[in-house]
Write a protein that holds these residues in place. Sequence first.
Motif, PDB file in Angstrom:
ATOM      1  N   MET A 158       0.754  -1.032  -0.029  1.00 54.80           N
ATOM      2  CA  MET A 158      -0.267   0.063   0.204  1.00 54.80           C
ATOM      3  C   MET A 158       0.994   1.143  -0.067  1.00 54.80           C
ATOM      4  SD  MET A 158      -2.782   1.522  -0.212  1.00 54.80           S
ATOM      5  CE  MET A 158      -3.951   0.014   0.091  1.00 54.80           C
ATOM      6  N   LYS A 159       1.875   1.020   0.591  1.00 54.25           N
ATOM      7  CA  LYS A 159       2.898   2.312   0.979  1.00 54.25           C
ATOM      8  C   LYS A 159       3.432   2.633  -0.621  1.00 54.25           C
ATOM      9  CE  LYS A 159       7.188   1.893   1.809  1.00 54.25           C
ATOM     10  NZ  LYS A 159       8.297   2.564   1.185  1.00 54.25           N
ATOM     11  N   LYS A 160       3.763   1.750  -1.520  1.00 52.96           N
ATOM     12  CA  LYS A 160       4.291   1.830  -2.602  1.00 52.96           C
ATOM     13  C   LYS A 160       3.367   2.291  -3.652  1.00 52.96           C
ATOM     14  CE  LYS A 160       7.810  -1.706  -2.254  1.00 52.96           C
ATOM     15  NZ  LYS A 160       8.347  -3.165  -2.824  1.00 52.96           N
ATOM     16  N   MET A 161       2.082   1.952  -3.456  1.00 53.50           N
ATOM     17  CA  MET A 161       0.940   2.443  -4.324  1.00 53.50           C
ATOM     18  C   MET A 161       0.599   3.872  -4.083  1.00 53.50           C
ATOM     19  SD  MET A 161      -1.454  -0.853  -4.062  1.00 53.50           S
ATOM     20  CE  MET A 161      -2.975  -0.336  -5.313  1.00 53.50           C
ATOM     21  N   LEU A 162       0.719   4.322  -2.846  1.00 54.79           N
ATOM     22  CA  LEU A 162       0.434   5.687  -2.526  1.00 54.79           C
ATOM     23  C   LEU A 162       1.531   6.457  -2.847  1.00 54.79           C
ATOM     24  CD1 LEU A 162      -1.243   5.133   1.137  1.00 54.79           C
ATOM     25  CD2 LEU A 162      -2.156   6.066  -0.823  1.00 54.79           C
ATOM     26  N   GLU A 163       2.662   5.975  -2.680  1.00 50.00           N
ATOM     27  CA  GLU A 163       3.954   6.894  -3.356  1.00 50.00           C
ATOM     28  C   GLU A 163       3.732   7.229  -4.740  1.00 50.00           C
ATOM     29  OE1 GLU A 163       7.457   5.357  -0.064  1.00 50.00           O
ATOM     30  OE2 GLU A 163       7.134   4.409  -2.123  1.00 50.00           O
ATOM     31  N   GLU A 164       3.294   6.305  -5.618  1.00 52.66           N
ATOM     32  CA  GLU A 164       3.176   6.425  -6.807  1.00 52.66           C
ATOM     33  C   GLU A 164       2.077   7.393  -7.187  1.00 52.66           C
ATOM     34  OE1 GLU A 164       2.373   2.720  -8.445  1.00 52.66           O
ATOM     35  OE2 GLU A 164       4.418   1.873  -8.183  1.00 52.66           O
ATOM     36  N   TYR A 173       7.806   7.345   5.613  1.00 55.34           N
ATOM     37  CA  TYR A 173       7.122   5.931   6.050  1.00 55.34           C
ATOM     38  C   TYR A 173       7.776   5.873   7.479  1.00 55.34           C
ATOM     39  CZ  TYR A 173       5.922   1.143   6.828  1.00 55.34           C
ATOM     40  OH  TYR A 173       5.583  -0.087   7.375  1.00 55.34           O
ATOM     41  N   ASN A 174       6.844   5.569   8.703  1.00 53.81           N
ATOM     42  CA  ASN A 174       7.289   5.278   9.858  1.00 53.81           C
ATOM     43  C   ASN A 174       7.047   3.854  10.146  1.00 53.81           C
ATOM     44  OD1 ASN A 174       7.074   4.697  12.754  1.00 53.81           O
ATOM     45  ND2 ASN A 174       7.297   7.042  13.094  1.00 53.81           N
ATOM     46  N   PHE A 196       2.144   6.343   7.248  1.00 52.40           N
ATOM     47  CA  PHE A 196       2.462   7.125   5.854  1.00 52.40           C
ATOM     48  C   PHE A 196       2.143   8.435   5.890  1.00 52.40           C
ATOM     49  CE2 PHE A 196       1.871   8.426   1.502  1.00 52.40           C
ATOM     50  CZ  PHE A 196       2.967   7.936   0.719  1.00 52.40           C
ATOM     51  N   ARG A 197       3.277   9.328   5.832  1.00 55.89           N
ATOM     52  CA  ARG A 197       2.970  10.872   5.724  1.00 55.89           C
ATOM     53  C   ARG A 197       3.350  11.528   4.635  1.00 55.89           C
ATOM     54  NH1 ARG A 197       1.774  14.619   9.386  1.00 55.89           N
ATOM     55  NH2 ARG A 197       2.799  16.902   9.157  1.00 55.89           N
ATOM     56  N   VAL A 198       2.376  12.460   4.180  1.00 57.66           N
ATOM     57  CA  VAL A 198       2.583  13.226   3.057  1.00 57.66           C
ATOM     58  C   VAL A 198       2.823  15.060   3.668  1.00 57.66           C
ATOM     59  CG1 VAL A 198       2.252  14.181   0.525  1.00 57.66           C
ATOM     60  CG2 VAL A 198       1.501  11.931   1.665  1.00 57.66           C
ATOM     61  N   GLU A 199       3.640  15.666   3.342  1.00 59.27           N
ATOM     62  CA  GLU A 199       3.682  17.030   3.974  1.00 59.27           C
ATOM     63  C   GLU A 199       4.312  17.885   3.232  1.00 59.27           C
ATOM     64  OE1 GLU A 199       6.029  16.518   7.485  1.00 59.27           O
ATOM     65  OE2 GLU A 199       7.938  16.855   6.276  1.00 59.27           O
ATOM     66  N   TRP A 200       3.778  19.233   2.802  1.00 57.62           N
ATOM     67  CA  TRP A 200       4.588  20.454   2.114  1.00 57.62           C
ATOM     68  C   TRP A 200       6.023  20.502   2.703  1.00 57.62           C
ATOM     69  CZ3 TRP A 200       2.575  22.603  -1.754  1.00 57.62           C
ATOM     70  CH2 TRP A 200       1.016  22.523  -2.109  1.00 57.62           C
ATOM     71  N   LYS A 201       6.914  20.607   1.662  1.00 51.68           N
ATOM     72  CA  LYS A 201       8.275  20.720   1.950  1.00 51.68           C
ATOM     73  C   LYS A 201       8.644  21.914   2.804  1.00 51.68           C
ATOM     74  CE  LYS A 201      10.152  18.166  -1.956  1.00 51.68           C
ATOM     75  NZ  LYS A 201      11.053  18.283  -3.090  1.00 51.68           N
ATOM     76  N   GLU A 202       8.045  23.143   2.500  1.00 52.29           N
ATOM     77  CA  GLU A 202       8.136  24.511   3.165  1.00 52.29           C
ATOM     78  C   GLU A 202       7.803  24.577   4.386  1.00 52.29           C
ATOM     79  OE1 GLU A 202       7.456  29.224   1.760  1.00 52.29           O
ATOM     80  OE2 GLU A 202       7.533  27.625  -0.016  1.00 52.29           O
ATOM     81  N   SER A 203       6.596  24.084   4.659  1.00 53.19           N
ATOM     82  CA  SER A 203       5.861  24.412   5.980  1.00 53.19           C
ATOM     83  C   SER A 203       5.704  23.387   6.911  1.00 53.19           C
ATOM     84  CB  SER A 203       4.349  24.921   5.729  1.00 53.19           C
ATOM     85  OG  SER A 203       3.664  23.625   5.418  1.00 53.19           O
ATOM     86  N   GLY A 204       6.152  22.052   6.340  1.00 53.62           N
ATOM     87  CA  GLY A 204       6.063  20.737   7.265  1.00 53.62           C
ATOM     88  C   GLY A 204       4.760  20.289   7.698  1.00 53.62           C
ATOM     89  N   LYS A 205       3.595  21.254   7.265  1.00 55.65           N
ATOM     90  CA  LYS A 205       2.219  20.940   7.285  1.00 55.65           C
ATOM     91  C   LYS A 205       2.057  19.579   6.525  1.00 55.65           C
ATOM     92  CE  LYS A 205       0.663  25.468   8.947  1.00 55.65           C
ATOM     93  NZ  LYS A 205      -0.247  26.564   8.237  1.00 55.65           N
TER      94      LYS A 205
END
Length: 267
Positions: free
Chosen positions: A8-14, A25-26, A32-41
């Motif tokens: 699932m992690k690989k599918m989400l990454e794609e 990924y923890n 699984f975490r997705v965040e803005w590079k600039e703000s970290g949100k």
Amino acid sequence: MKMTSIKMKKMLEERLQHPDWNISYNRDKDTFRVEWKESGKGITITLPNVVSKYENRGERSLDDLVNHVQEALRIMNETHELTGKEQHIFPVIRATSFPTETKSGKQLVYSDHTAETRIYYAIDLGKSYQLIDQDMLEKEGWKKSRLKEISSFNVRSLPVDLKKDRVADNDFYFMASQDGYDASRILNESLLEEMKANSKGDLAVAVPHQDVLIFADVQNPMGYDILAQMTMKFFAEGRIPITSLAFMYEDKGLEPVFILAKNKPTE
């Protein structure tokens, strides 16, 4: 072939590649975490929940999840210039039976929300707040749309600390910070989208009184009965009651759930 968290992690990454986002990924927490590079949100997804939903609903569940993640991140990244007292303006949820004018006859500013609830607007004064009336708006030379925009930004900026409780194979999450805006967090679209993305079953939301917000990840019929009993109990005990009805969150909308609690809680 059985779906796993790693697959699932690989599918989400794609599906969630973006030049301005970081993906991580923890392994210990299986998140699984997705965040803005600039703000970290960003948004954190609990992978076992996603796998469970995928096994039940297939590819469509993954499409829905990706849409919720993208929408949550988009909302998070909106910024506004906030000066002076603008940062102290918040929306407050009230029942539709709540007065629309002050005792002195001034018209309060409000917006429609659901059949059971309205949104009013307040200036936070520290230990209390004042509801904004039409005269104040005109004196400032503000339009209601500006008030809505600023208050929406501010409510998304409030911290979220949810306590989880699992009852009869259903997950319940409670927000009760006592800052006066617990129920107002139902207006945080990013939070709703994140909760929806992480839910295994149907997502329900309740605001029985001002100082509590309840999310229910309803995974079986018993969950609706438990939620109904819970919401009624909080409604009866609240200092500023709002509604004893819960809402289903679907397609970015809230629809009241009319539940008759047939199953009494076991002692």
